[in-house]
Scaffold this motif. Structure first.
Motif, PDB file in Angstrom:
ATOM      1  N   GLU A 179       0.834  -1.205   0.000  1.00 48.36           N
ATOM      2  CA  GLU A 179       0.000   0.000   0.000  1.00 48.36           C
ATOM      3  C   GLU A 179       0.875   1.264   0.000  1.00 48.36           C
ATOM      4  O   GLU A 179       0.600   2.231  -0.723  1.00 48.36           O
ATOM      5  N   MET A 180       1.952   1.243   0.768  1.00 46.49           N
ATOM      6  CA  MET A 180       2.838   2.418   0.809  1.00 46.49           C
ATOM      7  C   MET A 180       3.535   2.619  -0.543  1.00 46.49           C
ATOM      8  O   MET A 180       3.693   3.752  -0.999  1.00 46.49           O
ATOM      9  N   ARG A 181       3.942   1.520  -1.173  1.00 43.67           N
ATOM     10  CA  ARG A 181       4.585   1.653  -2.497  1.00 43.67           C
ATOM     11  C   ARG A 181       3.597   2.206  -3.524  1.00 43.67           C
ATOM     12  O   ARG A 181       3.933   3.013  -4.372  1.00 43.67           O
ATOM     13  N   ARG A 182       2.343   1.774  -3.408  1.00 47.48           N
ATOM     14  CA  ARG A 182       1.303   2.284  -4.321  1.00 47.48           C
ATOM     15  C   ARG A 182       1.155   3.808  -4.121  1.00 47.48           C
ATOM     16  O   ARG A 182       1.069   4.573  -5.089  1.00 47.48           O
ATOM     17  N   LEU A 183       1.169   4.225  -2.867  1.00 49.80           N
ATOM     18  CA  LEU A 183       0.989   5.660  -2.586  1.00 49.80           C
ATOM     19  C   LEU A 183       2.203   6.487  -3.001  1.00 49.80           C
ATOM     20  O   LEU A 183       2.064   7.663  -3.336  1.00 49.80           O
ATOM     21  N   GLU A 184       3.378   5.875  -2.999  1.00 51.33           N
ATOM     22  CA  GLU A 184       4.562   6.598  -3.484  1.00 51.33           C
ATOM     23  C   GLU A 184       4.351   6.957  -4.948  1.00 51.33           C
ATOM     24  O   GLU A 184       4.678   8.064  -5.382  1.00 51.33           O
ATOM     25  N   GLN A 185       3.750   6.054  -5.701  1.00 51.72           N
ATOM     26  CA  GLN A 185       3.509   6.301  -7.122  1.00 51.72           C
ATOM     27  C   GLN A 185       2.422   7.373  -7.319  1.00 51.72           C
ATOM     28  O   GLN A 185       2.358   8.036  -8.335  1.00 51.72           O
ATOM     29  N   VAL A 186       1.565   7.551  -6.318  1.00 46.39           N
ATOM     30  CA  VAL A 186       0.542   8.610  -6.379  1.00 46.39           C
ATOM     31  C   VAL A 186       1.175   9.972  -6.038  1.00 46.39           C
ATOM     32  O   VAL A 186       0.958  10.961  -6.734  1.00 46.39           O
ATOM     33  N   MET A 187       1.985  10.027  -4.973  1.00 48.03           N
ATOM     34  CA  MET A 187       2.324  11.333  -4.384  1.00 48.03           C
ATOM     35  C   MET A 187       3.734  11.839  -4.666  1.00 48.03           C
ATOM     36  O   MET A 187       4.054  12.977  -4.319  1.00 48.03           O
ATOM     37  N   SER A 188       4.595  10.996  -5.253  1.00 49.56           N
ATOM     38  CA  SER A 188       6.000  11.392  -5.398  1.00 49.56           C
ATOM     39  C   SER A 188       6.169  12.623  -6.302  1.00 49.56           C
ATOM     40  O   SER A 188       5.555  12.705  -7.362  1.00 49.56           O
TER      41      SER A 188
ATOM     42  N   GLY B 110       7.036  24.113  -3.605  1.00 49.11           N
ATOM     43  CA  GLY B 110       8.006  23.354  -4.412  1.00 49.11           C
ATOM     44  C   GLY B 110       9.105  24.184  -5.093  1.00 49.11           C
ATOM     45  O   GLY B 110      10.297  23.885  -4.937  1.00 49.11           O
ATOM     46  N   PRO B 111       8.774  25.250  -5.875  1.00 47.28           N
ATOM     47  CA  PRO B 111       9.830  26.000  -6.562  1.00 47.28           C
ATOM     48  C   PRO B 111      10.842  26.618  -5.593  1.00 47.28           C
ATOM     49  O   PRO B 111      12.024  26.727  -5.918  1.00 47.28           O
TER      50      PRO B 111
ATOM     51  N   ILE C 103       3.551  25.779 -11.633  1.00 49.44           N
ATOM     52  CA  ILE C 103       3.342  25.469 -10.209  1.00 49.44           C
ATOM     53  C   ILE C 103       3.851  24.054  -9.944  1.00 49.44           C
ATOM     54  O   ILE C 103       3.618  23.141 -10.735  1.00 49.44           O
ATOM     55  N   GLN C 104       4.602  23.888  -8.852  1.00 47.25           N
ATOM     56  CA  GLN C 104       5.100  22.555  -8.489  1.00 47.25           C
ATOM     57  C   GLN C 104       4.585  22.206  -7.104  1.00 47.25           C
ATOM     58  O   GLN C 104       4.832  22.935  -6.152  1.00 47.25           O
ATOM     59  N   LEU C 105       3.860  21.097  -7.027  1.00 47.32           N
ATOM     60  CA  LEU C 105       3.292  20.696  -5.738  1.00 47.32           C
ATOM     61  C   LEU C 105       4.272  19.767  -5.022  1.00 47.32           C
ATOM     62  O   LEU C 105       4.830  18.852  -5.618  1.00 47.32           O
ATOM     63  N   ASP C 106       4.466  20.017  -3.734  1.00 49.38           N
ATOM     64  CA  ASP C 106       5.443  19.284  -2.926  1.00 49.38           C
ATOM     65  C   ASP C 106       4.695  18.724  -1.714  1.00 49.38           C
ATOM     66  O   ASP C 106       4.287  19.481  -0.833  1.00 49.38           O
ATOM     67  N   LEU C 107       4.526  17.397  -1.694  1.00 49.20           N
ATOM     68  CA  LEU C 107       3.781  16.786  -0.582  1.00 49.20           C
ATOM     69  C   LEU C 107       4.715  16.277   0.517  1.00 49.20           C
ATOM     70  O   LEU C 107       4.313  15.488   1.375  1.00 49.20           O
ATOM     71  N   GLY C 108       5.973  16.766   0.502  1.00 48.49           N
ATOM     72  CA  GLY C 108       6.977  16.320   1.486  1.00 48.49           C
ATOM     73  C   GLY C 108       6.565  16.577   2.929  1.00 48.49           C
ATOM     74  O   GLY C 108       7.031  15.891   3.833  1.00 48.49           O
ATOM     75  N   GLY C 109       5.688  17.552   3.151  1.00 52.40           N
ATOM     76  CA  GLY C 109       5.301  17.886   4.526  1.00 52.40           C
ATOM     77  C   GLY C 109       4.057  17.172   5.005  1.00 52.40           C
ATOM     78  O   GLY C 109       3.670  17.335   6.173  1.00 52.40           O
ATOM     79  N   ILE C 110       3.403  16.367   4.163  1.00 51.15           N
ATOM     80  CA  ILE C 110       2.117  15.757   4.534  1.00 51.15           C
ATOM     81  C   ILE C 110       1.981  14.310   4.043  1.00 51.15           C
ATOM     82  O   ILE C 110       1.259  13.505   4.650  1.00 51.15           O
TER      83      ILE C 110
ATOM     84  N   ASP D  87       1.383  15.174  10.574  1.00 50.33           N
ATOM     85  CA  ASP D  87       2.506  15.508   9.688  1.00 50.33           C
ATOM     86  C   ASP D  87       2.436  16.978   9.253  1.00 50.33           C
ATOM     87  O   ASP D  87       3.392  17.749   9.412  1.00 50.33           O
ATOM     88  N   ALA D  88       1.284  17.379   8.737  1.00 54.80           N
ATOM     89  CA  ALA D  88       1.155  18.758   8.241  1.00 54.80           C
ATOM     90  C   ALA D  88       1.276  19.767   9.390  1.00 54.80           C
ATOM     91  O   ALA D  88       1.873  20.837   9.217  1.00 54.80           O
TER      92      ALA D  88
END
Ligand code: AMP
Ligand code: MG
Length: 326
Positions: A56-65, A114-115, A166-173, A284-285
């Motif tokens: 499940e985590m690997r699947r989500l990496e492909q969604v959010m990376s 992100g930028p 625009i670059q979205l960065d989900l590193g914080g959430i 996280d956020a």
């Protein structure tokens, strides 16, 4: 009878109990090591539950990376300035919560950062000392930053971006969301005693055998081999953010990977923050947000997400100490 069976039979006859089965596994996901530990069921069931949680985590990496060019996040971002683009339920949920916390934090938490993260040099594989960007460069990137550039609809779930670039960065959430989904996977498999330790995001259900709660150790932000605090946790997630996770030093000044999107510069005062919440995504956020905002803004923000526990350490030039925020 082989010796081992004889000893087992003897210990059972003598009433010596066997240690409860434990299964644990580590994987490298989303740029960090993740450790899952589970108890309470026969070993094959524990193992298969943990393997499903990692899948499940690997699947989500492909969604959010934002590193993988073919992730859902990157594919959607490339087109969303042209027209509204339909999102998966996972991506919608993360973007919707990011937007809500952006509003409640007055723009201190903002995934359009992100930028700026890139401009300050935090998207490279290895981080070395380099001169900070100029005020002119920062102003140029700030034009692409602002949560108000993001437009979401819930039915159907879509994203529209106000302008290209625009670059979205989900590193914080994103890691917090991944931990929530992994824990839900374990629970669906019948697990009631589990710990997920995903670098700065952790989640706990039940308690380890013979204990009433899990213990979560928080690293000291300046002496990382030392423990700053130990929290007792049950059925909650814990997220810690810190200026020590990624930083470089230039001419005696420390520049961290957490950027204030309102002025384009790395944070200066907060050193570390920890939030305990039922939702890993919210924890996280919020822990990232707390590094950016003032004590007054922090209290207002945390009031919106009760019940929770929150702690931080700030460098105000006076005494630097770890304190509870509530
Ligand atoms: P965390 O470790 O959860 O605190 O997240 C840190 C990451 O969040 C950084 O590496 C950036 O990718 C991203 N980030 C940096 N500043 C912000 C901000 N102000 N709002 C949202 N995300 C941020
Ligand atoms: Mg965070």
């Amino acid at each position: 009878m082989p010796l081992i069976h004889l000893l087992t039979t003897l210990s059972l006859l003598m009433g010596i109990s066997q240690p409860p089965p434990i299964y644990q596994q580590m994987e490298y996901i989303m740029g960090s090591l993740c450790h899952i530990e589970v108890y309470g069921l026969p070993t094959p069931k524990l193992k298969s539950a943990v393997q499903s949680a990692f899948a499940e985590m690997r699947r989500l990496e492909q969604v959010m990376s934002d590193y993988r060019p073919d992730s859902e996040l990157n594919q959607v971002t490339r087109q969303a300035h042209l027209k509204p683009v339909v999102l998966s339920s996972d991506l919608y949920q993360v973007l919707a919560m990011a937007q809500q916390i952006a509003v409640h934090s007055g723009g201190a938490f903002d995934i359009t950062v992100g930028p700026l993260v890139k401009l300050w040099g935090f998207k490279q594989k290895s981080l070395s000392a380099h001169p900070p960007p100029t005020a002119h460069q920062i102003q140029a990137q700030l034009k692409l930053v602002g949560y108000r550039h993001i437009h979401l609809t819930a039915h159907p779930p879509t994203l529209k971006l106000q302008q290209p670039g625009i670059q979205l960065d989900l590193g914080g959430i994103g890691k917090g969301y991944a931990v929530d989904r992994a824990m839900a996977t374990l629970q669906r498999a019948g697990i009631r005693q589990a710990m997920i330790d995903f670098n700065s995001n952790q989640a706990f259900i039940g308690a380890p055998p013979g204990q009433t709660q899990w213990q979560s150790a928080i690293k000291h932000p300046r002496h990382t081999a030392q423990v700053l605090a130990v929290l007792s946790i049950q059925d909650r997630s814990v997220s810690t953010s810190g200026d020590y996770e990624q930083f470089f030093t230039w001419q005696g000044q420390r520049y961290s990977h957490i950027i204030d999107p309102r002025n384009g510069y790395p944070i200066k005062q907060a050193v570390t923050a920890t939030v305990v919440h039922a939702s890993g995504m919210i924890a996280d956020a919020l822990s990232t947000s707390l590094l950016v905002i003032s004590p007054l803004e922090a209290r207002k923000l945390l009031a919106k997400y009760q019940p929770l526990q929150a702690y931080w350490m700030r460098n105000t030039g006076k005494q630097t100490r770890w304190e509870s925020l509530l």
